[in-house]
Design an enzyme around this catalytic site. Sequence first.
Site, PDB file in Angstrom:
ATOM      1  N   ARG A  28       0.840  -1.353  -0.232  1.00 31.64           N
ATOM      2  CA  ARG A  28      -0.024  -0.215  -0.270  1.00 31.64           C
ATOM      3  C   ARG A  28       0.705   1.519  -0.285  1.00 31.64           C
ATOM      4  O   ARG A  28       2.104   1.213   0.893  1.00 31.64           O
ATOM      5  CB  ARG A  28      -1.162   0.099   1.168  1.00 31.64           C
ATOM      6  CG  ARG A  28      -1.087   1.371   1.103  1.00 31.64           C
ATOM      7  CD  ARG A  28      -2.847   1.445   2.565  1.00 31.64           C
ATOM      8  NE  ARG A  28      -3.981   0.876   2.019  1.00 31.64           N
ATOM      9  CZ  ARG A  28      -4.840   0.499   2.294  1.00 31.64           C
ATOM     10  NH1 ARG A  28      -5.196   1.432   3.595  1.00 31.64           N
ATOM     11  NH2 ARG A  28      -6.050  -0.272   1.731  1.00 31.64           N
ATOM     12  N   HIS A  43      -7.533   0.890  -7.068  1.00 34.76           N
ATOM     13  CA  HIS A  43      -7.048  -0.255  -5.192  1.00 34.76           C
ATOM     14  C   HIS A  43      -8.398  -0.993  -5.467  1.00 34.76           C
ATOM     15  O   HIS A  43      -9.684  -1.462  -5.782  1.00 34.76           O
ATOM     16  CB  HIS A  43      -8.556   1.541  -4.752  1.00 34.76           C
ATOM     17  CG  HIS A  43      -8.119   0.474  -2.498  1.00 34.76           C
ATOM     18  ND1 HIS A  43      -7.775  -0.718  -2.661  1.00 34.76           N
ATOM     19  CD2 HIS A  43      -8.821   0.956  -1.872  1.00 34.76           C
ATOM     20  CE1 HIS A  43      -7.858  -1.262  -1.628  1.00 34.76           C
ATOM     21  NE2 HIS A  43      -9.103  -0.521  -1.006  1.00 34.76           N
ATOM     22  N   GLN A  76     -10.076  -3.906  -2.918  1.00 33.52           N
ATOM     23  CA  GLN A  76     -11.369  -3.387  -2.317  1.00 33.52           C
ATOM     24  C   GLN A  76     -12.749  -3.502  -3.365  1.00 33.52           C
ATOM     25  O   GLN A  76     -13.319  -3.843  -3.489  1.00 33.52           O
ATOM     26  CB  GLN A  76     -11.122  -1.664  -2.936  1.00 33.52           C
ATOM     27  CG  GLN A  76     -13.029  -1.014  -2.474  1.00 33.52           C
ATOM     28  CD  GLN A  76     -13.232  -1.485  -0.790  1.00 33.52           C
ATOM     29  OE1 GLN A  76     -11.705  -1.520   0.292  1.00 33.52           O
ATOM     30  NE2 GLN A  76     -14.338  -2.166  -0.587  1.00 33.52           N
ATOM     31  N   ASP A 100     -17.290   7.048  -1.672  1.00 37.05           N
ATOM     32  CA  ASP A 100     -16.373   7.304  -0.929  1.00 37.05           C
ATOM     33  C   ASP A 100     -15.742   8.466  -0.384  1.00 37.05           C
ATOM     34  O   ASP A 100     -16.116   9.589  -0.301  1.00 37.05           O
ATOM     35  CB  ASP A 100     -14.574   6.971  -2.166  1.00 37.05           C
ATOM     36  CG  ASP A 100     -13.315   6.488  -0.903  1.00 37.05           C
ATOM     37  OD1 ASP A 100     -13.565   6.381  -0.242  1.00 37.05           O
ATOM     38  OD2 ASP A 100     -12.847   6.307  -2.144  1.00 37.05           O
ATOM     39  N   CYS A 103     -15.972   2.161   0.774  1.00 39.83           N
ATOM     40  CA  CYS A 103     -15.347   1.401   0.973  1.00 39.83           C
ATOM     41  C   CYS A 103     -14.601   1.137   2.187  1.00 39.83           C
ATOM     42  O   CYS A 103     -13.826  -0.170   3.021  1.00 39.83           O
ATOM     43  CB  CYS A 103     -14.561   1.410  -0.227  1.00 39.83           C
ATOM     44  SG  CYS A 103     -12.885   3.168  -0.387  1.00 39.83           S
ATOM     45  N   ARG A 119     -13.803  -8.741   1.884  1.00 40.91           N
ATOM     46  CA  ARG A 119     -12.374  -8.064   2.494  1.00 40.91           C
ATOM     47  C   ARG A 119     -12.072  -9.697   2.358  1.00 40.91           C
ATOM     48  O   ARG A 119     -10.201  -9.952   1.416  1.00 40.91           O
ATOM     49  CB  ARG A 119     -11.269  -6.928   2.803  1.00 40.91           C
ATOM     50  CG  ARG A 119     -12.289  -5.785   2.397  1.00 40.91           C
ATOM     51  CD  ARG A 119     -11.837  -5.188   0.476  1.00 40.91           C
ATOM     52  NE  ARG A 119     -10.279  -4.866   0.954  1.00 40.91           N
ATOM     53  CZ  ARG A 119      -9.591  -3.985   1.118  1.00 40.91           C
ATOM     54  NH1 ARG A 119     -10.053  -2.734   1.907  1.00 40.91           N
ATOM     55  NH2 ARG A 119      -8.332  -4.202   0.580  1.00 40.91           N
TER      56      ARG A 119
HETATM   57  N1  NVA Z   1     -10.028   7.103  -0.962  1.00 37.11           N
HETATM   58  C1  NVA Z   1      -9.562   6.397  -0.605  1.00 37.11           C
HETATM   59  C2  NVA Z   1      -9.761   4.702   0.189  1.00 37.11           C
HETATM   60  C3  NVA Z   1      -9.343   4.480   1.601  1.00 37.11           C
HETATM   61  C4  NVA Z   1      -9.569   3.043   1.240  1.00 37.11           C
HETATM   62  C5  NVA Z   1      -8.114   6.925  -0.142  1.00 37.11           C
HETATM   63  O1  NVA Z   1      -7.082   6.475  -0.815  1.00 37.11           O
HETATM   64  O2  NVA Z   1      -7.750   7.085   1.438  1.00 37.11           O
HETATM   65  N1   CP Z   2     -11.301   0.313   2.341  1.00 35.16           N
HETATM   66  C1   CP Z   2      -9.825  -0.114   3.023  1.00 35.16           C
HETATM   67  O1   CP Z   2      -8.971  -0.398   1.812  1.00 35.16           O
HETATM   68  O2   CP Z   2      -9.537   0.520   4.286  1.00 35.16           O
HETATM   69  P1   CP Z   2      -8.602   0.214   5.038  1.00 35.16           P
HETATM   70  O3   CP Z   2      -8.060   1.758   4.473  1.00 35.16           O
HETATM   71  O4   CP Z   2      -9.059   0.647   6.311  1.00 35.16           O
HETATM   72  O5   CP Z   2      -7.514  -0.684   5.207  1.00 35.16           O
END
Ligand code: NVA
Ligand code: CP
Length: 308
Positions: free
Chosen positions: A103, A130, A133, A222, A262, A290
């Site tokens: 990540r 992502h 997800q 989101d 998400c 997930r």
């Molecule tokens: N769009 C959000 C998704 C988090 C799971 C981010 O990138 O912070």
């Molecule tokens: N939806 C998601 O990826 O959640 P986290 O940021 O908690 O991993």
Amino acid sequence: MKKDLLNLYNLSREDFDNIFTNAAKLKRMLKKGIPYTPLAGKTLGMIFDKSSTRTRISFEVGMYQLGGVALFLATRDTQLGRGENIADTARVMSRYLNAIMIRTYSQESVEEFAKYATIPVINGLTDLLHPCQILSDIFTIIEKKETYEGIKVAYVGDGNNVANTWIEAATKLPFYLSLGCPKGFEPDSDILKRGMKEAMMGIELHHDPFTAVAGADVIYTDVWTSMGQEDEKEKRKKIFRTYQVNKKLIEHAGSDVVIMHCLPAHRGEEITDEVIDGLHSIVIDEAENRLHVQKAVLEILMQGGYYS
Ligand code: NVA
Ligand code: CP
């Protein structure tokens, strides 16, 4: 040759369906308490450059349930955080681990990692995509609606990593995708252009959220400010104000619409308490999935992989 999961665009429809079938099997076995440990003796490294609740826990628990172990590696605590290059890190980690989940910010870094790693690399979120997800989201839609085929998914809000990945999915699977994003906050232009050209059923971009959700089977939203954009939070709150998923908006969708997010949610911003806690919301089932979907991906990739 090793297989990676870096995006959804590289998957075929058969690959998606294999993952969903495997996830359903693993979920059933887990619920029945049937032990299944095909990854005994295997280790997943999890490199985190950004925060996480769901991704970290579901991958870690998923590996444990499949008989393997997962190592949490915060970038700043590794030599990556002190400037060791990606190529050396990927080559060395490939000698210790059996797969890596990353990540981070840049999609290019994950792709570079995958290029030098000799083990599967899984994208656990970048600024661009992502994939884990949206795989879990579509699996959840199959559970709730029996199929993804012909379903209308309306994504309302920021054209971010989650929106981009929905577009990739709609280029590979036969469902309709309707995006409702403010001007200047549309999804990645290359992904959108390619998606509109190649979509199996159709991708529409609207600037009016009410038009975007008309007759939708799924409304998805989101956060307005993704990780890494914190400096723009106040500006974004003003721009996105009319894109809130609230009771009035969901009345324009189909009567059996399901509401997805998400998570984490910023309640009172992109979604109201009433909607996220309401009868149409499936966000907690979505989060649970997930675990099952990523276990399916781990099993497939770490055992040689039957997807392209
Ligand atoms: N769009 C959000 C998704 C988090 C799971 C981010 O990138 O912070
Ligand atoms: N939806 C998601 O990826 O959640 P986290 O940021 O908690 O991993």
